[in-house]
Design an enzyme around this catalytic site. Structure first.
Site, PDB file in Angstrom:
ATOM      1  N   ASN A 147       0.810  -1.220   0.000  1.00 21.74           N
ATOM      2  CA  ASN A 147       0.000   0.000   0.000  1.00 21.74           C
ATOM      3  C   ASN A 147       0.849   1.278   0.000  1.00 21.74           C
ATOM      4  O   ASN A 147       0.366   2.350   0.334  1.00 21.74           O
ATOM      5  CB  ASN A 147      -0.988  -0.008   1.178  1.00 21.74           C
ATOM      6  CG  ASN A 147      -0.309  -0.203   2.518  1.00 21.74           C
ATOM      7  OD1 ASN A 147       0.909  -0.097   2.613  1.00 21.74           O
ATOM      8  ND2 ASN A 147      -1.082  -0.489   3.556  1.00 21.74           N
ATOM      9  N   ARG A 285       3.218   7.387  11.323  1.00 25.06           N
ATOM     10  CA  ARG A 285       2.632   6.883  12.558  1.00 25.06           C
ATOM     11  C   ARG A 285       2.387   8.057  13.506  1.00 25.06           C
ATOM     12  O   ARG A 285       3.228   8.949  13.629  1.00 25.06           O
ATOM     13  CB  ARG A 285       3.562   5.865  13.247  1.00 25.06           C
ATOM     14  CG  ARG A 285       3.571   4.485  12.606  1.00 25.06           C
ATOM     15  CD  ARG A 285       2.215   3.777  12.677  1.00 25.06           C
ATOM     16  NE  ARG A 285       2.207   2.484  12.024  1.00 25.06           N
ATOM     17  CZ  ARG A 285       1.758   2.257  10.784  1.00 25.06           C
ATOM     18  NH1 ARG A 285       1.296   3.241  10.045  1.00 25.06           N
ATOM     19  NH2 ARG A 285       1.760   1.029  10.279  1.00 25.06           N
ATOM     20  N   HIS A 333      -7.357   6.190  10.046  1.00 23.54           N
ATOM     21  CA  HIS A 333      -6.231   5.558   9.336  1.00 23.54           C
ATOM     22  C   HIS A 333      -6.747   4.784   8.107  1.00 23.54           C
ATOM     23  O   HIS A 333      -7.108   3.619   8.206  1.00 23.54           O
ATOM     24  CB  HIS A 333      -5.514   4.617  10.311  1.00 23.54           C
ATOM     25  CG  HIS A 333      -4.177   4.161   9.852  1.00 23.54           C
ATOM     26  ND1 HIS A 333      -3.269   3.596  10.693  1.00 23.54           N
ATOM     27  CD2 HIS A 333      -3.581   4.172   8.643  1.00 23.54           C
ATOM     28  CE1 HIS A 333      -2.178   3.285  10.030  1.00 23.54           C
ATOM     29  NE2 HIS A 333      -2.350   3.615   8.768  1.00 23.54           N
TER      30      HIS A 333
END
Ligand code: NDP
Length: 395
Positions: A147, A285, A333
């Site tokens: 991805n 993150r 997310h």
């Protein structure tokens, strides 16, 4: 026979879809660096189907049960009474996606006496205590590259959304307004700006390539320097450290993994060294940026905007200040879980499982931890240690 415990995000609130906006998704030949796409022996799904939610099951049930294995799928993953914690005790394999991470802390790894393999269906295995995984001989693998381009596209979208002030302008339309001055008082062109990436791996490099036609000045910092040919092709300037990059950039995008070196990196002090009014986009993150430092920088104007789709913990609590801070373009997310990406990481997950059951080696590029040490992609990009801490003191 093995027990596979798979933690996936919940189905859509209106139920698992029976139709999709598009009949198919493009078939890719290879990843941009020439790496082969996942090569499972077979798949049972139609690419473009929702696979990452509980009813999608990453398309694993038929494959696993036909071989006599047990598959448990749940979205109930947090706390000592969760299905995940209960079922983990005798699981051989855990599968989870970074979007809805099943945090495999040292305590959980110690309780999971049969656990041999933790698969990240996607990229980024920081939800596993990698130090504890090494100590317990656990193999950690992820579907490298599955991805990366999905995220790179999201980064470009987020940069444009912030710089052009897209989201508030969209909201004025929905509210019934025609408030041009309200919309444009924070709207600029990206053209001519200086854009830098922290990390120029699969995602960071793809972001640089995608931004090149916008006539921006490109910069990067990374632990390893890009090939000279790529630097010349993109006319991109290398910085040996993040501070030197930040000093010159109008837009900064973070594309490095979360590991002890990057945890909390963007704190008050570092954000204070950015150009005033810079934009920060973090799809890497959440824990790479200090939560409160980001809020304060937006409130003071040190940052003109912050966007991304990564939080800590995930799902983010209702009260998380990033939901309500000014000038943000946050999403849950999602960037790496487009239907296109799901087809690749579901196939990659199956490829890893096929190899695991057949006793054949997992592709080197998929490995993060193996045989007690960082391995494959993990040895290149991570450092030993744990980045899962802090779950207990989330408010
Ligand atoms: P790569 O491993 O290809 O690239 C990461 C790059 O970051 C590497 O070039 C690495 O350096 C560099 N890096 C590591 N530590 C530092 C540091 N301290 N300072 C500067 N650079 C550093 O990974 P990807 O590009 O595929 O993915 C990057 C991250 O993006 C993932 O780890 C994950 O956390 C996140 N991600 C997010 C997704 C989402 O849905 N939002 C989906 C997929 C990934 P080198 O290897 O040269 O040592």
């Amino acid at each position: 026979m093995a027990k596979i415990l798979c933690v996936l995000y919940p189905d859509p609130v209106e139920g698992y879809p029976s139709t999709y906006p598009r009949a198919d998704i493009p078939i890719l030949e290879r990843y941009p660096n020439g790496q082969m796409l996942p090569t499972p022996k077979d798949i049972d799904f139609t690419p473009g189907q929702l696979l990452g939610s509980v009813s999608g099951e990453l398309d694993l049930r038929k494959f696993l049960e036909s071989q006599g294995h047990t598959l448990v799928v749940t979205s109930d993953k947090d706390g000592p009474d969760s299905v995940f914690e209960r079922e983990l005790v005798d699981a051989d394999v855990v599968i989870s996606q970074p979007f809805w991470p099943a945090y495999l802390t040292a305590e959980r790894i110690a309780k999971a006496k049969n656990l041999k393999l933790a698969i990240t269906a996607g990229i980024g295995s920081d939800h596993v205590d990698l130090q504890a995984a090494m100590e317990h001989g656990l193999t950690v693998a992820e579907v490298t590259f599955s991805n990366s381009i999905s995220v790179a596209e999201h980064v470009v979208m987020a940069i444009l959304a912030l710089v052009r002030n897209y989201i508030p302008s969209y909201e004025w339309v929905v509210k019934g307004g025609w408030n041009i001055a309200d919309c444009v008082q924070r709207s600029y062109d990206l053209e001519g700006m200086t854009v830098g990436t922290v990390g120029a791996g699969r995602i960071g490099l793809a972001v640089l390539r995608r931004l090149k036609p916008f006539d921006v000045k490109l910069h990067y910092t990374d632990k390893h320097r890009l090939d000279g040919d790529i630097e010349r092709e993109l006319d991109v300037t290398y910085h040996p450290d993040v501070e030197s990059l930040l000093r010159v950039c109008d837009v900064v995008t973070i594309n490095a993994p979360l590991h002890p070196e990057t945890e909390g990196l963007f704190d008050d002090e570092l954000i204070g060294k950015m150009k005033r009014g810079a934009y920060l986009v973090n799809t890497a993150r959440g824990k790479i940026c200090d939560r409160d430092a980001v809020v304060q920088a937006l409130e003071s104007g040190q940052l003109a905007g912050y966007a991304g789709d990564v939080w800590f913990p995930q799902p983010a609590p209702q009260s998380h200040p990033w939901r309500t801070m000014p000038h943000h373009g946050m999403t849950p997310h999602i960037s790496g879980s487009s239907l296109s990406a799901q087809a690749r990481y579901a196939a990659g997950t199956r490829e890893i499982l096929e190899g695991f059951f057949a006793g054949t080696p997992i592709r080197e590029e998929y490995l993060i931890v193996d045989k007690g040490e960082l391995a494959g992609a993990g040895a290149h990009s991570y450092t030993a240690g744990n980045a899962t801490s802090g779950l207990e003191k989330v408010d």
